[in-house]
Write an enzyme that holds these catalytic residues in place. Structure first.
Site, mmCIF file in Angstrom:
data_model
loop_
_atom_site.group_PDB
_atom_site.id
_atom_site.type_symbol
_atom_site.label_atom_id
_atom_site.label_comp_id
_atom_site.label_asym_id
_atom_site.label_seq_id
_atom_site.Cartn_x
_atom_site.Cartn_y
_atom_site.Cartn_z
ATOM 1 N N HIS A 59 -30.614 9.241 9.338
ATOM 2 C CA HIS A 59 -29.300 8.663 9.052
ATOM 3 C C HIS A 59 -28.688 7.987 10.261
ATOM 4 O O HIS A 59 -27.501 7.735 10.300
ATOM 5 C CB HIS A 59 -28.360 9.736 8.506
ATOM 6 C CG HIS A 59 -28.757 10.178 7.137
ATOM 7 N ND1 HIS A 59 -29.806 11.031 6.921
ATOM 8 C CD2 HIS A 59 -28.276 9.876 5.919
ATOM 9 C CE1 HIS A 59 -29.938 11.244 5.626
ATOM 10 N NE2 HIS A 59 -29.028 10.542 5.000
ATOM 11 N N GLU A 66 -34.871 3.714 -5.801
ATOM 12 C CA GLU A 66 -34.478 2.469 -5.139
ATOM 13 C C GLU A 66 -35.298 1.271 -5.596
ATOM 14 O O GLU A 66 -34.767 0.159 -5.753
ATOM 15 C CB GLU A 66 -34.581 2.618 -3.614
ATOM 16 C CG GLU A 66 -33.481 3.461 -2.988
ATOM 17 C CD GLU A 66 -33.682 4.949 -3.178
ATOM 18 O OE1 GLU A 66 -34.793 5.363 -3.556
ATOM 19 O OE2 GLU A 66 -32.726 5.723 -2.932
#
Lengths: 405, 345
Positions: free
Chosen positions: B134, B67
């Site tokens: 999540h 990322e």
């Protein structure tokens, strides 16, 4: 791995006539002496700026002393359109490429806020945090292809790496994507190299490995120089890097014949002016032409004044290391090399050193005068207002001439 | 604003995002996107379906799992005149590049005193899924570390598409968090893809009301809508406001105007207590001067002081639900009208 370590002349003069050879030699000699003087100018700037901080005229200082020779060699390959993403040791490179001046260096040290005097950061960052002014006052991009460009430095080391990948990747896109051909102010066929610099200790950051891997996969013109002076502040390289060598550690990344991906690895020595010039010439040519990432591991660098003005390296470096650093100082080694190769005599070099010192002092004085002038003017005005009792003290809601009652 | 033909069909949200990107990519060759599963698969939620085939591997590109480098690539490309949209696959993974956004993207214009700009869009998706990593939306972590970057929190894909259109018309760096559970929900299909723009810093009053102002964003909007339907049946009129962007925040004082009318306010999201709801509260009560229009203490409805549990019961108690919103508003009305709204328990 290509190790560059030479004491030989860095040019082959292949022209046919003796006269042409003589002219070429004279040009070469002039370049070398200019580089020598520039190295001393940068060193004097570091020494002077450190004194400015320790005597209280500036708040903090971090410098590029000990890295001069390698940066000059690197700067020789830096062309219009190229990019730098580096960190706070790069003052010599910035001077050598013409992207900064000694006066701007001192303006930054003093925290000058006027961008015409401190264009890199207008007082928002510490010294040696460079950044080209890429946009005009209306926010429009200026022509990057015709300028030398440096992205804006941030202090957390390793942080220069992610953006470096993008800067190099842009060249790939400009070369591969015909629909971008019209953007001529940004690229000339993707020929631009993104030069990165990082301290050896910062290569321990995850960001370094992550970005080197990405560049090796992408095959982009990213040229990373690792300035290895053996320490990350006080922590020595054997506690930082496996095998105490980043070029050895990255062996598996190296591009071999037939490999689609990978990087080229060069090794050089921070005191070896001629070898470094050769190393960068070869490495950057391949990087630019073939879009292959290159790692330049520049070893045996020194740090004569320590990490920053916040500390002293005598606290953690053993006596033998300090002695070794004096002996391996790039400036001293270049001095010896010039005498050995008979490019100049002692008197010439001494004269260049004196000139460099004088230039550094003049730049410092002028930058200090410029930052102090408006402050002194305001002080004079304030005293005058108080003296003539024209000032209203807001917290009292009264004029000063009423305060005496 | 989005325009609709008379027979505009209802289509899954992901198709709205996809068709909007298609229009943008066709219009401007500088626009490109890169991220994990972005290329061949067209994003794990298929919001880029077919676009790599159409625009090529360099413009719609797969990357490795890294990322920080993804955002770094975006910074470099943006500095060199391109218009990258970098993909962070899920909001949870933003932590792996938050330092890059915070130290570099957010400070570029500031640290150069206006000498450089980074027209980069960082795209991700989050809110209300399942489990520790999540679910949830640690928005305060983000907004408190990236001042200098716009943070957009659209409630649906039409709003998200409109924000991309706005951001590409400007050159500021921005983060957009798409509502993850909105890709399959059907929305009316706009006819002017790539054109309609949702302004930044302008909240939208979704339901007018007179008793309580309820302020929220993103996926919580749907939960709030569920709650206010039930509250209406109880005789409580709620004014529902979607802030749309957290940075910038309500630049026109729209929330204050609502509070002047209702004199009661609830801030609702699924961040931690004292998280982004506290940020909104500070903005409205202190900065906008909402304090002077309050009849009762302002209230925040949030998740709990821990990450959400995966198990169904744990998830129910970890994350705020329509019932929590209902209770907060009802209790507030009970303070003013105890006889009309007696305690539930």
């Amino acid at each position: 791995m290509i190790t560059s370590n030479t004491k030989e002349n860095i040019r082959n003069f292949q022209d046919d006539t003796e006269e042409k050879k003589a002219i070429q030699f004279e040009d070469f000699r002039r370049e070398v002496l200019n580089d020598y003087k520039l190295a001393h100018l940068s060193r004097q700037m570091s020494l002077l700026a450190r004194r400015e901080v320790l005597s209280g005229k500036a708040k903090f200082g971090i410098f590029g002393d000990g890295k001069e020779i390698a940066q000059i060699a690197m700067a020789r390959q830096f062309k219009e359109g190229d990019w730098r993403s580096g960190y706070y040791r790069d003052q010599t490179f910035m001077l050598a490429t013409g992207m900064t001046t000694p006066k701007q260096f001192f303006a930054m040290l003093y925290g000058e806020t006027r961008t015409e005097l401190n264009p890199d950061n207008g007082g928002r960052s510490m010294n040696n945090h460079f950044g080209s002014r890429l946009i005009d006052p209306d926010g429009n991009w200026i022509n990057q292809a015709e300028n030398k460009n440096t992205s804006s430095d941030i202090s957390p080391t390793g942080g220069q790496m992610p953006r470096l990948v993008g800067l190099a990747l842009a060249s790939k896109l400009y070369r591969e994507q015909p629909e971008l051909n019209h953007l001529k102010s940004f690229s000339k066929n993707g020929n631009e190299v993104a030069f990165g610099t990082i301290g050896d200790a910062s290569t321990s950051e995850g960001l370094f490995f992550e970005t080197m891997n990405a560049a090796a996969v992408l095959q982009i013109p990213m040229a990373v120089s690792v300035w290895d002076d053996g320490y990350g502040i006080s922590v020595p390289v054997d506690l930082q890097t496996v095998k105490a060598s980043i070029s050895k550690a990255l062996k598996g990344f190296e591009k071999q014949k037939g490999d689609a991906g990978g990087i080229l690895i060069f090794e050089g020595f921070g005191w070896d002016y001629a070898g470094l010039c050769q190393m960068y010439e070869e490495g950057i040519r391949k990087c630019r032409e073939e879009h292959v990432p290159v790692l330049f591991h520049v070893k045996e660098l020194t740090q004569p004044t320590g990490h920053s003005t916040s500390g002293s390296h005598e606290r953690y470096k053993p006596k033998e290391r300090l002695e070794w650093e004096k002996e391996k100082d790039g400036l001293l080694q270049m001095h010896k090399w010039i005498l050995e190769t008979k490019l100049a005599d002692e008197a010439t070099l001494n004269r260049l050193e004196t000139e460099a010192q004088e230039e550094a002092q003049a730049a410092q004085k002028e930058a200090f005068r410029e930052i102090m002038t408006p402050i002194r003017e305001e002080k004079t005005q304030l005293i005058e207002m108080i003296r003539t009792k024209k000032m209203r003290l807001p917290f009292m809601g009264r004029r000063t001439d009423q305060c005496h009652n | 604003m989005p325009e609709y033909s008379e027979d505009a069909p209802l289509v899954p949200g992901r198709e709205i995002i996809r068709d909007n990107f298609d229009a943008l990519f066709a219009k401007d060759p500088r626009i490109l996107t890169l991220g994990e599963d972005t290329g061949k698969l067209g994003d794990v939620n298929r919001t880029l379906e077919g676009l790599q085939e159409k625009y090529g591997e360099w413009r719609v590109r797969d990357t490795g799992i890294h990322e920080a480098t993804i955002v770094g690539e975006g910074i470099g490309l943006a500095l060199r005149g391109l218009r990258p949209i970098t993909e962070i696959q899920y909001f949870d993974y933003l932590l792996y590049t938050l330092h890059v956004i915070s130290d570099d993207v957010a400070t570029t214009h500031y640290r150069t005193k206006g000498g450089q700009k980074v027209p980069l869009i960082i795209r991700t998706r989050g809110h209300r899924l399942e489990g520790i990593w999540h679910s949830g939306s640690p928005l305060s972590m983000v907004i408190n570390s990236v001042r200098g970057v716009h943070v957009c929190v659209p409630r649906d894909m039409t709003r998200a598409a409109g924000m991309y259109n706005t951001l590409l018309a400007g050159e500021d760096p921005a983060l957009i968090i798409e509502p993850l559970n909105g890709y399959r929900i059907r929305e009316k299909q706009p006819s002017n893809f790539g054109e309609f723009r949702i302004p930044l810093g302008i909240p939208e009053v979704l339901t007018e009301g007179t008793d309580v102002t309820l302020v929220t964003y993103g996926s919580c909007v749907r939960i709030a809508q569920e709650a206010i339907t039930q509250l209406r049946e109880t005789g409580i009129s709620v004014e529902l406001i979607d802030v749309q962007t957290l940075l910038p925040f309500d630049t026109k004082g729209i929330i204050l105007n609502s509070l002047k009318k209702t004199n009661r306010i609830v801030f609702f999201d699924e961040d931690v207590p004292g998280g982004a709801t506290a940020y909104m509260l500070q903005k409205v009560i202190e900065e906008q001067g909402g304090f002077y229009y309050l009849d009762d203490k302002p209230v925040t409805v949030t998740a709990k002081d821990h990450r959400p549990a995966y198990g169904t019961d744990g998830d129910y108690f970890s994350n705020p639900n329509a019932e929590d919103v209902y209770e907060a508003v009802y209790d507030m009305m009970g303070v003013a009208y105890p006889e009309k709204f007696p305690p539930i328990y």
